[in-house]
Design a protein around this motif. Structure first.
Motif, mmCIF file in Angstrom:
data_model
loop_
_atom_site.group_PDB
_atom_site.id
_atom_site.type_symbol
_atom_site.label_atom_id
_atom_site.label_comp_id
_atom_site.label_asym_id
_atom_site.label_seq_id
_atom_site.Cartn_x
_atom_site.Cartn_y
_atom_site.Cartn_z
ATOM 1 N N ASN A 41 1.395 6.997 -0.419
ATOM 2 C CA ASN A 41 2.583 6.939 -1.277
ATOM 3 C C ASN A 41 3.202 8.324 -1.446
ATOM 4 O OD1 ASN A 41 2.948 4.182 -1.950
ATOM 5 N ND2 ASN A 41 1.235 4.279 -3.383
ATOM 6 N N GLN A 101 1.060 -0.055 4.182
ATOM 7 C CA GLN A 101 1.724 -0.667 3.028
ATOM 8 C C GLN A 101 0.721 -1.386 2.131
ATOM 9 O OE1 GLN A 101 4.653 -3.079 4.961
ATOM 10 N NE2 GLN A 101 6.119 -1.404 5.162
ATOM 11 N N ASN A 102 -0.271 -2.044 2.746
ATOM 12 C CA ASN A 102 -1.316 -2.702 1.952
ATOM 13 C C ASN A 102 -2.055 -1.680 1.096
ATOM 14 O OD1 ASN A 102 -0.884 -5.348 2.810
ATOM 15 N ND2 ASN A 102 -2.360 -5.204 4.466
ATOM 16 N N GLN A 126 0.345 -0.489 -1.725
ATOM 17 C CA GLN A 126 0.532 -1.526 -2.737
ATOM 18 C C GLN A 126 -0.728 -1.664 -3.595
ATOM 19 O OE1 GLN A 126 2.687 -5.027 -1.359
ATOM 20 N NE2 GLN A 126 1.063 -6.271 -2.217
ATOM 21 N N PHE A 182 -1.311 -1.114 -7.664
ATOM 22 C CA PHE A 182 -1.985 -2.169 -8.425
ATOM 23 C C PHE A 182 -3.204 -1.625 -9.168
ATOM 24 C CE2 PHE A 182 -5.495 -5.299 -8.367
ATOM 25 C CZ PHE A 182 -4.981 -6.233 -9.250
ATOM 26 N N TYR A 191 -6.062 -6.273 -1.811
ATOM 27 C CA TYR A 191 -4.730 -6.467 -1.220
ATOM 28 C C TYR A 191 -4.122 -7.775 -1.706
ATOM 29 C CZ TYR A 191 -6.345 -2.981 2.227
ATOM 30 O OH TYR A 191 -6.845 -1.872 2.849
ATOM 31 N N SER A 247 -2.996 -7.620 -5.263
ATOM 32 C CA SER A 247 -1.854 -6.723 -5.469
ATOM 33 C C SER A 247 -0.536 -7.279 -4.934
ATOM 34 C CB SER A 247 -2.134 -5.354 -4.834
ATOM 35 O OG SER A 247 -2.156 -5.429 -3.424
ATOM 36 N N ARG A 248 -0.586 -8.391 -4.201
ATOM 37 C CA ARG A 248 0.657 -8.970 -3.677
ATOM 38 C C ARG A 248 1.539 -9.472 -4.819
ATOM 39 N NH1 ARG A 248 -2.797 -12.032 0.142
ATOM 40 N NH2 ARG A 248 -2.960 -10.664 1.925
ATOM 41 N N PRO A 249 2.828 -9.243 -4.702
ATOM 42 C CA PRO A 249 3.731 -9.733 -5.749
ATOM 43 C C PRO A 249 3.722 -11.267 -5.861
ATOM 44 C CG PRO A 249 4.890 -8.252 -4.239
ATOM 45 C CD PRO A 249 3.515 -8.461 -3.686
#
Length: 125
Positions: free
Chosen positions: A9, A36-37, A40, A44, A61, A64-66
């Motif tokens: 990030n 990206q995982n 993200q 989270f 993962y 943490s997914r939307p």
């Protein structure tokens, strides 16, 4: 996972737009999607107890997914914060069931939308 995601990030924040994916490919043996995982997951995991960070990466993962239902995330986070033993197979089952249900809902919505379109075409003739 958390530390790697935080570092990714930080790098992404200083790279020009569109440069992150090629930078990941040139510097690591992971895909931009895997990066990206990590990123993200880091967002989270921020502020959550250490027990969550010890879950298998695939579970982190998924949590943490939307698109993961908040009730599942909250249940796991609350259990971890209360010091309960986390049942990884049960968490995976819950995530799988939630994903299947979301997929069924999307398919039903798509079918309904197509029916509405066909009905609109018929009335327009």
């Amino acid at each position: 996972v958390h530390e790697i995601g935080e570092r990714l990030n930080a790098v992404k924040a200083v790279l020009p737009h569109g440069a992150f994916g090629p930078w990941v490919v040139a510097n690591f043996r992971i895909t931009p999607r895997t990066a990206q995982n990590y990123m993200q997951a880091a967002v989270f995991l921020s502020g959550k107890c250490a027990a969550i960070s010890h879950l298998p990466p695939a579970v982190v993962y998924a949590l943490s997914r939307p698109t993961t239902p908040p009730e599942i995330v909250n249940r796991v986070v609350d259990a971890a914060e209360q010091g309960e033993q986390l049942d990884v197979p049960a968490i995976r089952d819950n995530l799988r069931c939630a994903a299947s249900e979301a997929s069924r809902r999307r398919a039903a919505e798509k079918t309904e939308k197509n029916k509405s379109r066909r009905a609109s075409r018929r009335t327009a003739r």
